[in-house]
Design a protein around this motif. Structure first.
Motif, mmCIF file in Angstrom:
data_model
loop_
_atom_site.group_PDB
_atom_site.id
_atom_site.type_symbol
_atom_site.label_atom_id
_atom_site.label_comp_id
_atom_site.label_asym_id
_atom_site.label_seq_id
_atom_site.Cartn_x
_atom_site.Cartn_y
_atom_site.Cartn_z
ATOM 1 N N GLY A 58 9.001 101.022 21.869
ATOM 2 C CA GLY A 58 9.117 101.920 21.220
ATOM 3 C C GLY A 58 7.940 102.704 20.535
ATOM 4 N N VAL A 59 6.967 101.918 20.223
ATOM 5 C CA VAL A 59 5.637 102.508 19.775
ATOM 6 C C VAL A 59 5.286 103.526 21.250
ATOM 7 N N ILE A 60 4.990 103.033 22.362
ATOM 8 C CA ILE A 60 4.085 103.737 23.294
ATOM 9 C C ILE A 60 5.314 104.903 23.607
ATOM 10 N N GLY A 61 6.525 104.862 23.633
ATOM 11 C CA GLY A 61 7.437 106.026 23.612
ATOM 12 C C GLY A 61 7.163 107.263 22.714
ATOM 13 N N VAL A 62 7.175 106.837 21.617
ATOM 14 C CA VAL A 62 6.678 107.840 20.416
ATOM 15 C C VAL A 62 5.383 108.409 20.577
ATOM 16 N N LEU A 63 4.396 107.818 20.904
ATOM 17 C CA LEU A 63 2.882 108.075 21.052
ATOM 18 C C LEU A 63 2.894 108.975 22.249
ATOM 19 N N LEU A 64 3.822 108.884 23.354
ATOM 20 C CA LEU A 64 3.867 109.802 24.422
ATOM 21 C C LEU A 64 4.671 110.910 24.237
ATOM 22 N N LEU A 65 5.791 110.774 23.496
ATOM 23 C CA LEU A 65 6.774 111.911 23.489
ATOM 24 C C LEU A 65 6.501 112.794 22.044
ATOM 25 N N ALA A 66 5.943 112.113 21.123
ATOM 26 C CA ALA A 66 5.892 112.916 19.636
ATOM 27 C C ALA A 66 4.695 112.457 18.908
ATOM 28 N N GLY A 67 3.322 112.012 19.737
ATOM 29 C CA GLY A 67 2.255 111.526 18.949
ATOM 30 C C GLY A 67 1.587 112.585 17.980
ATOM 31 N N ASN A 68 1.896 113.913 18.378
ATOM 32 C CA ASN A 68 1.418 114.833 17.705
ATOM 33 C C ASN A 68 2.337 115.786 16.782
ATOM 34 N N ALA A 69 3.381 115.228 16.664
ATOM 35 C CA ALA A 69 4.518 116.066 15.787
ATOM 36 C C ALA A 69 3.796 116.320 14.425
ATOM 37 N N SER A 70 3.175 115.296 13.754
ATOM 38 C CA SER A 70 2.889 115.440 12.177
ATOM 39 C C SER A 70 1.735 116.735 12.280
ATOM 40 N N ASP A 71 1.068 117.014 13.440
ATOM 41 C CA ASP A 71 -0.009 118.182 13.487
ATOM 42 C C ASP A 71 1.055 119.589 13.234
ATOM 43 N N ALA A 72 2.103 119.501 13.673
ATOM 44 C CA ALA A 72 3.043 120.649 13.921
ATOM 45 C C ALA A 72 3.771 120.697 12.615
ATOM 46 N N VAL A 73 4.609 119.784 12.213
ATOM 47 C CA VAL A 73 5.673 120.032 11.191
ATOM 48 C C VAL A 73 5.235 119.456 9.931
ATOM 49 N N PRO A 196 7.402 125.076 13.611
ATOM 50 C CA PRO A 196 8.790 124.150 13.821
ATOM 51 C C PRO A 196 8.872 123.069 14.813
ATOM 52 N N LEU A 197 9.747 122.167 14.575
ATOM 53 C CA LEU A 197 9.802 120.949 15.419
ATOM 54 C C LEU A 197 9.803 121.323 16.857
ATOM 55 N N SER A 198 10.312 122.461 17.108
ATOM 56 C CA SER A 198 10.270 123.029 18.833
ATOM 57 C C SER A 198 8.905 123.024 19.212
ATOM 58 N N ALA A 199 7.963 123.179 18.419
ATOM 59 C CA ALA A 199 6.411 123.121 18.911
ATOM 60 C C ALA A 199 6.029 122.029 19.378
ATOM 61 N N VAL A 200 6.536 120.920 19.060
ATOM 62 C CA VAL A 200 6.121 119.630 19.510
ATOM 63 C C VAL A 200 6.436 119.239 20.818
ATOM 64 N N ARG A 201 5.440 118.873 21.606
ATOM 65 C CA ARG A 201 5.498 118.714 23.148
ATOM 66 C C ARG A 201 5.029 117.382 23.524
ATOM 67 N N PRO A 202 5.665 116.910 24.387
ATOM 68 C CA PRO A 202 5.218 115.465 24.777
ATOM 69 C C PRO A 202 3.824 115.454 25.312
ATOM 70 N N GLN A 203 3.075 114.324 24.900
ATOM 71 C CA GLN A 203 1.656 114.443 25.543
ATOM 72 C C GLN A 203 1.426 113.359 26.487
ATOM 73 N N ARG A 204 0.652 113.897 27.349
ATOM 74 C CA ARG A 204 0.170 113.009 28.742
ATOM 75 C C ARG A 204 -0.908 112.488 28.356
ATOM 76 N N PRO A 205 -1.193 110.985 28.006
ATOM 77 C CA PRO A 205 -2.540 110.611 27.961
ATOM 78 C C PRO A 205 -3.545 111.167 29.097
ATOM 79 N N GLY A 206 -4.704 111.489 28.694
ATOM 80 C CA GLY A 206 -5.656 112.278 29.499
ATOM 81 C C GLY A 206 -6.877 111.469 29.230
ATOM 82 N N LEU A 207 -7.725 111.353 30.462
ATOM 83 C CA LEU A 207 -8.970 110.844 30.576
ATOM 84 C C LEU A 207 -10.019 111.691 31.329
ATOM 85 N N PRO A 208 -10.821 112.678 30.600
ATOM 86 C CA PRO A 208 -11.678 113.325 31.220
ATOM 87 C C PRO A 208 -12.830 112.538 31.942
#
Length: 410
Positions: A58-73, A196-208
Motif C-alpha cells: 500500500g505504501v509503495i503504491g501511494v508513493l508511485l501514484l500520488a507521492g507528489n499530491a501534497s505539492d499540488a493540492v 486541482p487534483l487532476s494535476a497530480v501525476r504518477p511518479q516514476r522513480p528515477g535514478l540519474p
C-alpha cells in the motif's frame, strides 16, 4: 541558540509532528496482537507475514501514484485523507471476524502511511521557524520512528492489562485520530499556490547517472534496515512466544518498540558524527544487530533479542538518515523527489519481501531456521554495502557526485 527560540513559534511544528506520530502508530498497532488473531481466526505464520507485508505494498503504491499530491493540492488535504485511511483501517480491525478484514485493514494502513510519509515530513519542516533546519528535520524523523515504536507498545500494554484486547487499542487510536484531525484544521496550510487534483501525476522513480555511486550502498543499507524492522514487527512476537515462553503482550510490544526508539537515537547523532561516517557505522550496527539476532535464535536467550533490537535499530537510524541525506544532496533539483521515492520504494520492499520469505520458509523448516537463513542473506547484503563504502576514498558520496557533474559539464 536553541534556548532563546520562541517556543510558541515551534508549537505548530511539534503539533504536526504529533499528528505524524499518531498516524504512524496505527501502522504497527496490530504487531503484538497477531497471536491473538491467529487463535481467533486460525491462520499460519506465513499468513501473518503476508498480512503484515500488504501494508508495504500500500505504501509503495501511494508513493508511485500520488507521492507528489501534497505539492499540488496542499499538505492538509492529503494528511486528512491519510487520517481517514487510518481510521478506516482501525474500523476494519474492530470488525475483523475473518481474514479479509485484516488484509483490508493493513492495506488501508499502508495507504495512510504512504500519504503521510512525504507530505507530513515536508509539513513538519515547513511549519518550523527557519525552514529546513536540522532541528525540524529531526522532529520529522523522530515523529515517524517514534510513532512506529509507540504503536506496538500501546497495543501490547492495553492487550495485556486492559479488557477487550482486540478492540480497545483500535478504539483508543480512533480517538487519537479524531484529536489529530482537529489539530490539523487549526494549523495553517503551507502550500501557497495550490492546483486541482487532476494535476497530480504518477511518479516514476528515477535514478540519474550521477546519483548511482551514492544510491547503491544507500539502497542496500536501507533495504537491510527496513527488513530487520519487518522481521521484528511481524514474527518476533511468535518467536518470543514459541521459544522463550514470553506470552506477555506488553513485553512483546516493548521489544519491538525498542528497535524503533533506538533508530531515533541513531538518527539524532548523525549531525554530530557526520554523514560520511554515519553510513558505514550504521552498516556495522546493522551487522551487529543481525549477529545478535542469530545468536538469540540459536541459543534462545531473551537478553540477546533485546540487544539485537537496540543495536540493529541504532544502526538502522544511523544508516537511513545518512543515506537519505546523501541521496537528496546528490540528486539534481528537478529529479530529487523521484530519486527519494526510489529510495523509499527500495526500503519498503525490504520491509515486505524478506518477511514473506521468512513466512514461506517457516512453514517448511520452522521459524528458527527460517530466521537464520534470513539473517545470513541480510548480512551478505550489508557486508556488500560496507565493502563498497570502504573502497571509496576519504570523501563522501556527495563529493564523488559533484566531481562527476563537473566532468560531465566540461
Amino acid at each position: 541558540m536553541d534556548g532563546g527560540l520562541d517556543r510558541r513559534g515551534w508549537l505548530p511544528c511539534y503539533l504536526s509532528g504529533a499528528v505524524f506520530a499518531v498516524c504512524m502508530a496505527g501502522t504497527t498497532l496490530p504487531t503484538p496482537l497477531y497471536s491473538l488473531y491467529q487463535d481467533k481466526l486460525g491462520f499460519s505464520e506465513l499468513t501473518v507475514t503476508v498480512v503484515y507485508a500488504v501494508y508495504a505494498f500500500g505504501v509503495i503504491g501511494v508513493l508511485l501514484l500520488a507521492g507528489n499530491a501534497s505539492d499540488a493540492v496542499g499538505r492538509r488535504p492529503v494528511l486528512l485523507w491519510g487520517l481517514g485511511c487510518a481510521a478506516a483501517s482501525a474500523v476494519c480491525f474492530l470488525c475483523a471476524t475473518a481474514l479479509g478484514w485484516l488484509y483490508a485493514g493493513r492495506l488501508l494502513s499502508g495507504l495512510s502511511a504512504g500519504l503521510f510519509t512525504g507530505a507530513a515530513t515536508a509539513y513538519v519542516m515547513e511549519l518550523a521557524p527557519g525552514k529546513g533546519s536540522p532541528r525540524a528535520s529531526f522532529v520529522a524523523t523522530a515523529a515517524n520512528m517514534g510513532g512506529l515504536g509507540c504503536g506496538p507498545l500501546l497495543a501490547g500494554v492495553l492487550a495485556q492489562y486492559a479488557p477487550w484486547p482486540l478492540h480497545l487499542p483500535f478504539v483508543v487510536h480512533l480517538v487519537l485520530l479524531a484529536v489529530s484531525a482537529v489539530v490539523l484544521f487549526r494549523l495553517r496550510e503551507t502550500v501557497g499556490e495550490r492546483r486541482p487534483l487532476s494535476a497530480v501525476r504518477p511518479q516514476r522513480p528515477g535514478l540519474p547517472p550521477e546519483v548511482r555511486a551514492v544510491f547503491g550502498p544507500a539502497a542496500l543499507a536501507s533495504f537491510v534496515g527496513f527488513a530487520l524492522f519487518g522481521v521484528f514487527t511481524s514474527v518476533s512476537p511468535a518467536f518470543l512466544a514459541q521459544f522463550l515462553d514470553v506470552d506477555n503482550h506488553a513485553v512483546s510490544g516493548l521489544i519491538v518498540a525498542l528497535a524503533f526508539f533506538a533508530s531515533i537515537a541513531g538518527q539524532s547523532v548523525v549531525g554530530r558524527i557526520g554523514e560520511r561516517r554515519s553510513l558505514p557505522l550504521g552498516c556495522a550496527g546493522l551487522l551487529g544487530g543481525l549477529a545478535l539476532l542469530a545468536a538469540a535464535l540459536w541459543w534462545q536467550m531473551l537478553p540477546l533479542v533485546v540487544l539485537s533490537a537496540l543495536l540493529g535499530g541504532g544502526g538502522q537510524g544511523l544508516a537511513f538518515r545518512a543515506a537519505l541525506s546523501q541521496v537528496a544532496a546528490a540528486s539534481p533539483a528537478d529529479r530529487r523527489a523521484a530519486v527519494i521515492s526510489a529510495l523509499f520504494v527500495v526500503a519498503y520492499a525490504g520491509i515486505s519481501l524478506p518477511v514473506i520469505g521468512v513466512g514461506v520458509l517457516s512453514g517448511h523448516i520452522g521459524l528458527q531456521d527460517a530466521g537464520l537463513i534470513f539473517i545470513a542473506c541480510m548480512a551478505a547484503l550489508v557486508i556488500c554495502a560496507g565493502a563498497y563504502l570502504l573502497r571509496l576514498p576519504a570523501e563522501d558520496g556527495t563529493s564523488t557526485v559533484r566531481r562527476t557533474r563537473e566532468q560531465r559539464s566540461r
